[in-house]
Design a protein around this motif. Structure first.
Motif, short mmCIF file in Angstrom:
data_model
loop_
_atom_site.label_atom_id
_atom_site.label_comp_id
_atom_site.label_asym_id
_atom_site.label_seq_id
_atom_site.Cartn_x
_atom_site.Cartn_y
_atom_site.Cartn_z
N THR D 12 32.65 -106.81 -55.26
CA THR D 12 32.28 -107.62 -53.90
C THR D 12 33.17 -108.97 -53.79
O THR D 12 33.13 -109.58 -54.78
N LYS E 114 35.35 -103.54 -41.29
CA LYS E 114 36.26 -104.59 -41.94
C LYS E 114 36.33 -105.94 -41.13
O LYS E 114 36.52 -106.93 -41.92
N ILE E 117 33.34 -107.76 -42.15
CA ILE E 117 33.48 -108.45 -43.54
C ILE E 117 33.99 -109.69 -43.36
O ILE E 117 33.58 -110.73 -43.95
N ASN E 120 31.96 -112.58 -41.69
CA ASN E 120 30.70 -112.82 -42.65
C ASN E 120 31.30 -113.60 -43.78
O ASN E 120 30.43 -114.62 -44.11
N LYS E 121 32.39 -113.20 -44.26
CA LYS E 121 32.90 -114.04 -45.56
C LYS E 121 33.27 -115.48 -45.15
O LYS E 121 33.02 -116.53 -45.71
N THR E 157 28.04 -109.16 -46.26
CA THR E 157 29.32 -108.68 -46.85
C THR E 157 29.22 -107.65 -47.77
O THR E 157 29.92 -107.00 -47.79
N TRP E 158 28.02 -107.76 -48.65
CA TRP E 158 28.05 -106.69 -49.79
C TRP E 158 28.18 -105.42 -49.22
O TRP E 158 28.78 -104.34 -49.47
N LEU E 160 28.54 -104.14 -46.16
CA LEU E 160 29.82 -103.74 -45.36
C LEU E 160 30.93 -103.50 -46.07
O LEU E 160 31.57 -102.55 -46.02
N PHE E 161 31.08 -104.22 -47.45
CA PHE E 161 32.14 -104.15 -48.00
C PHE E 161 32.00 -102.76 -49.13
O PHE E 161 33.03 -101.82 -48.96
N THR E 164 32.99 -99.69 -46.79
CA THR E 164 34.47 -99.36 -46.47
C THR E 164 35.11 -98.79 -47.51
O THR E 164 36.18 -98.34 -47.33
#
Ligand code: FE
Ligand code: FE
Ligand code: FE
Ligand code: FE
Ligand code: FE
Ligand code: FE
Ligand code: FE
Ligand code: FE
Ligand code: FE
Ligand code: FE
Ligand code: FE
Ligand code: FE
Ligand code: ZN
Ligand code: ZN
Ligand code: ZN
Ligand code: ZN
Ligand code: ZN
Ligand code: ZN
Ligand code: ZN
Ligand code: ZN
Ligand code: ZN
Ligand code: ZN
Ligand code: ZN
Ligand code: ZN
Lengths: 168, 168, 168, 168, 168, 168, 168, 168, 168, 168, 168, 168
Positions: D12, E114, E117, E120-121, E157-158, E160-161, E164
């Protein structure tokens, strides 16, 4: 077995005068015994109900039985708070109860309702008499509890009574 | 009064064989009577508890009493579904109960717990015996109900038993 | 450490015969250990899931893990009610578990599902075998508990199995 | 098996610096392993409790066990959000745990409480140390989680400690 | 329109130093604007989602959008408690937001994930930076709020990541 | 960017005639944009309220804002069910909104209420006009939704209007 | 009576250093005393409120009083977890409180609000100072609790402050 | 068996004109039959689902089936309130249903979704047609019910449709 | 269409022996079909009830219908867990049902009750027979489910039966 | 500061006679002060409890404290409804309270219970005396409130008293 | 007193045309008056019910009365939103009501039901007529409310009507 | 129409003396009529409220109206339990009510509050007088109900009174 006791090991302290207080306790123990007996009688009829109004009366008696049962713990604990002992066994209940057992094989729905009217009317009267004893003893806490139970008992009588009328 | 009856007016139809079915009904009525008697005995001790563990044991016995009471309606209605009559009065309970009344003035907390262990152990045994009668009668519905009550009864015994151990 | 014990200080009384009862207790302790191990394995995959079905499978495994965990307390307490000792530590679990640890760095979603199918299938078989031991011991309470867990285990297997099919 | 990993397939993304972040992840994984071990130890004592305070302590340890278990998923998922791998199996827990297994046949209630005081005190210290690592890593999210767990751990210690005092 | 104001009529009293406090307020207003913009973007993708994972991703984005929206009122009211003005209009948001609008006719599910992500990051980073400003200003209340939001943002984020990743 | 689109990849099938259906979708998108803008304006005043009725009006506007926000998802999804695209971004909202931004430094409570009366009155009118378009398009589902929102909008207007009266 | 004590019989074990830890405990006890005093003062005004905003302010102060009261048990128990003694009596509160009693016969609504603004501002300051002591003592659990209370206190100040503005 | 009847014994009085009212009743009965048939078809696919989206689609179809089932009682009772008879049996449903049975051994997930799109689209059309009949009959109560069901049906179609798109 | 199938694509793995397992699945599918048919018949009478007990019987049949419906999903999913196919359509139900359709224009309340007694009695018998098949197949999970349904079915019979008695 | 006042600005109208009404108000204010003092004393012991019954007594005193606190708002508002002023500050409480502060460093559990028995007994007596004043004043509303509080106070006395008995 | 007014001080702004809007308001005020009158009449019969169906009909009429009462506030507030005045007093109701008072000493259960059928039928007709006025006035919000009330009114008529049938 | 009747067909049995009991019933019927009238008057003002405190007073009067309405069913059923008839119609209410109708076009907020103070004060007095009649009749159940209503009525008076004070 005496009808009421204040065993040394179980004498919760109280500032109410002993004689009047004892009379309240004695009378409340009788109400507890009758509540048990009327609870079982009402469940008896709940279980052995029959006829076209089966579900309606089965539910009615279940509600009434639950309402009666709910009075037992508060009443019994009032006796303990007054420093006396309360109900101890099935035998103790049998000794104190004034509700009449009905072990007939078959009781018609109409007869069930009528018999319960009588029992509830008697209970209402006894609740009111005990309330009088509370006034004498200045026991306002028991009195307030009884006021609520008198109303509920009169409600049961009213429902049962109107239901027995024959004029549709 | 017979111990079990199937009054013509109250004979719910059933495809289970009559002899085995009657035995189940008879045995379940005994369980209902004992549940009432043990309920009252447990409340007796709930009300007359004393000593440094008062609140803890007072609550414990209240939970156990509530658990026992909750078995009565389902068991009594199983008897009715099997086409027989069930419990009718305080007198009827007194006649069928095997639980012993304890009307002593004072029972110590430790003695209360010990006496309830014995009663619950006996009840567990009777529940299991009745389960055997259900198997003979192919009465899977009553059997399933009893399985749950056996577990609850063994739980009560376990709690009471561990509590009476003296080694802290 | 023996696999099963009835320490004098912890011997809850039981009317079930000792030999058969001991076999049930021994087998249930194995189920408790496996439930712990499968719970952790399912959470392992819940935490290390990846790929386009991430949320769907992450939720699925969380539900399954919660369902497995919920069996542990009732099973362990059954052993105590039978008068035996139950699981005590991580080391005790490691000693009794038959579920295989998977410490691989990366396991694909598809492989996770397949591995859990195997573990749940094995658990279903062991639950059924323990049920057989209950029948021999006349332990209807443990048996009834297991019946419910067999269904839940077969549900987990079904969900996992259908999910691994490749034909969309 | 390394104590901490960031497998390519499970990394992550994170803007926290890698060295400090890795230390947090490593320390949190140790906390997860200890939470599992302490959960099981607390349940061990919940199951094998005995003596006059049985119900009170049985309930106390159940509440404490539930509180400990509830920390596991949030902590393990913090590690995943930091880009590292977390706990995978019973063996993995055994490898990382610092909580001591206690497989004794009989532990008195008093000894159970004392042993849990020690374990919870150690856990409180480790939680605080990990909080220090979070500060170094600027990982405010993990830090905030730990603050809440420190309070809960100190509460468990307080309850257990006061209970072991002999002066009534 | 200035980026941050303390209008005389709306200057809630505060004992925090003005310069540092103003920086916090300014930064939090930027977070409020971005939360609005990311909320709408996440709903955009919730509404225009398509493909075999439609329901799964539709639900995921709805949960994430709700989580983002829930941060707006507490953050905006923190600014007011610090004695400054906060967001006033769509135009105000447009002026302050750093989240990029995406008005494309069609965005594939994979591209949606994507893009989120990235957003949010970036939000996670800004939340952490604002937390640093709170430390400088001794504004522990805003800081504590942000700690919780950092965790939630890293969770988004986690999820969504991992979703993908192409390796099934 | 066109005001309304039916992108090939997102054309949910519908048996309503295209021309009338498109008009409904176009009008509903305008309502969604205005709902967003009015939501933010109402929150603006909720946040910057002052004076002796602070709490009362602060709560009033919070309730109204929540009510407005709750219309957005159902309306936007109606557009998608009709086979068209809906709102995508802050910029998209700014382009379609008819609600006027108010970025003034200070607005008195009385002026806030008056401004919201105007906006809600305009929204009520637009909702009713869109309802007319639904009737033309035989789109009974959107129509029914709007009926409920007209009532809520008129309720907001009524509350705001009565509150602005000066005669106490 | 000393302002803070660690009686031998009540010394919960703690790994925090004694000097710093004692300062935290001392400061938190002051907060507990002030919370009691401010709770009563807020209820005083809740009970003796009058004028056209009666219900609005009566409710406002009830909410604020409830919020203040809810901080007392967690704060007092933090002191106990740190190994010190906490508040014991009305006299103890009177000795430690910094909140000023107001026994005036009549206080206008406006004066009530103003007086509470001052008290809440002072409390916010003291909460922040105690937070500083926690940082010195590495007492992250108390610190986290205080962060939440600072926000709530600033919210009370904001509400009260905006309400006292005369410009309608 | 006629498609619609107003048996003398069951003719609830109504002031709506008989011819138009009969048409509504007839049409609603068709909707009830189709709701039953579509409920079963949706459950069929819920039960025989397979492939990597198993849980997601299994849940989707369960929600949709529950939503369809919930329309049956209100619709059937509308017919009774209009004075006509409604659905009576499985055979009656089979006679009136326009939903096609699918008894295939295996249907792929994709084919299941596509088939349900068709059925729901047809149902949406029929609901709208029945709404037209209500307008003719001045039956505003049935009309309002249908408006809600049209929206729910279009929602089902939208979800199913977007899910079948191949472009990820 | 065969009465029972285990299609290759849908063969959930099971360790139960195939022949006995198939018999269980076949019998359970019959129960599912009958549950659907009896559900509709009970709703038929719920909808076409008349006479002075209208509300009482209308409610009774609604409760009974809901109880019957709730058995369908668990039973059908048992078949799937056993690796076989279950009910697929209205036609499939019609083919397997043993419940008789009643499409009469008018059925008196008394006749409705009597007809339902017969159907429920038959269902009770079939549930018990299927329970026997489970015992042969060692399928304890299905058996346990059926035990509960036998009790509920006997309860329906009891209620209906007592209600048809003519002696008031 | 007088013990009771009816400030012109706060004189709620009442048809009860002033002299008797004033006596009720005066007496109720004393009860409010004592309720505050006993609440704090009970919390004092809740916080400084120790010994083997720690959790049991800690919970008992928390329940009793909550019960006492809940009487304060209704009693204080009774005074306001009677047209008099009520409690205003910590100093006001200190002036009126009859409950004795106990600031001892260490109080054993047994001594805590005994001291609370005395305080609750005194409170019960005062409640009853105030009830007498209500009767004189025809203030049935205050009287009814007090009846409930007498019962709760006697319950606290009973629980505390039974717990202090030494005979196990 | 006019039947409908738009007092200058209470003229909520509305964009609906005045003439048609006034007709709606006038008609809705009549509905409010009738709802009050029918509520009281239904309670009259709820209170004076008698005969074997007492509980069943007592409950039925209580449900119907509650349903009628619940229409009053929404309808009256519709009038206010339209800018007109609504019901003000018992006298106002008496002036507008078309429901007939029944002050007979005794009304049989059968006659009660019949009388309520007539009143509900008339109310259904008036609701529908008012709906027509809403259509003319383009008042979609009032219309939608009425649609729901028409259904509820027809439900009351249906229940009452079926109950009066003599054929058992 | 007499003011109070005990129709032969509706004479619930009661052991209270007839003369005193009749007086209670007569007085309670007056209270029921006044409760209806005051309910409508309070709703009148709830609907026609205006001015800057609109929402605050609108809510206040809604709460007060709901509280008044909730007294009607219990009071009316007390009369029935006493064996008398109760309220039957709008006309009956008009005949018995002492609350004054206010049909003015415009009433200022201040005047509304003042008028309600008067009505509630009168109601409080009548409740107390009826309580006196209950004491004479030994009707403790009605008395207890009235005690609660007196308190609620005095609360309404207090709120309304404090709100009308002009000194801010
Ligand atoms: Fe009283
Ligand atoms: Fe079973
Ligand atoms: Fe079983
Ligand atoms: Fe923090
Ligand atoms: Fe923090
Ligand atoms: Fe509509
Ligand atoms: Fe924190
Ligand atoms: Fe409509
Ligand atoms: Fe079973
Ligand atoms: Fe009272
Ligand atoms: Fe509508
Ligand atoms: Fe009372
Ligand atoms: Zn009790
Ligand atoms: Zn029952
Ligand atoms: Zn446990
Ligand atoms: Zn998780
Ligand atoms: Zn807010
Ligand atoms: Zn949505
Ligand atoms: Zn506490
Ligand atoms: Zn229905
Ligand atoms: Zn399912
Ligand atoms: Zn208050
Ligand atoms: Zn209203
Ligand atoms: Zn009623």
């Amino acid at each position: 077995m005496d009808s009421i006791k204040s065993v040394a090991e179980l004498d919760t302290p109280s500032d109410l005068k002993e004689a009047a207080r004892k009379k309240v306790a004695e009378s409340v123990n009788g109400l507890v015994a009758d509540a048990f007996a009327l609870y079982i009688k009402t469940k008896n009829f709940h279980w052995h109900m029959s006829g076209p109004h089966f579900r309606d009366y089965h539910l009615l008696l279940d509600e009434q039985a639950a309402q009666i049962l709910a009075t037992i713990d508060p009443l019994a604990e009032r006796v303990r708070k007054l420093g006396y002992d309360t109900i101890r066994s099935v035998g103790h209940i049998a000794q104190l109860q004034t509700v009449k057992d009905n072990d007939e094989d078959f009781v018609s729905a109409q007869d069930m309702l009528k018999e319960l009217i009588d029992e509830n009317k008697k209970m209402g009267k006894k609740l009111r008499e005990t309330h009088g004893l509370c006034d004498d003893a200045d026991d306002v806490a028991t009195a307030s509890l009884l006021e609520e139970y008198v109303d509920a008992t009169e409600r049961r009588t009213w429902f049962l009574f109107e239901t027995t009328r024959t004029k549709k």
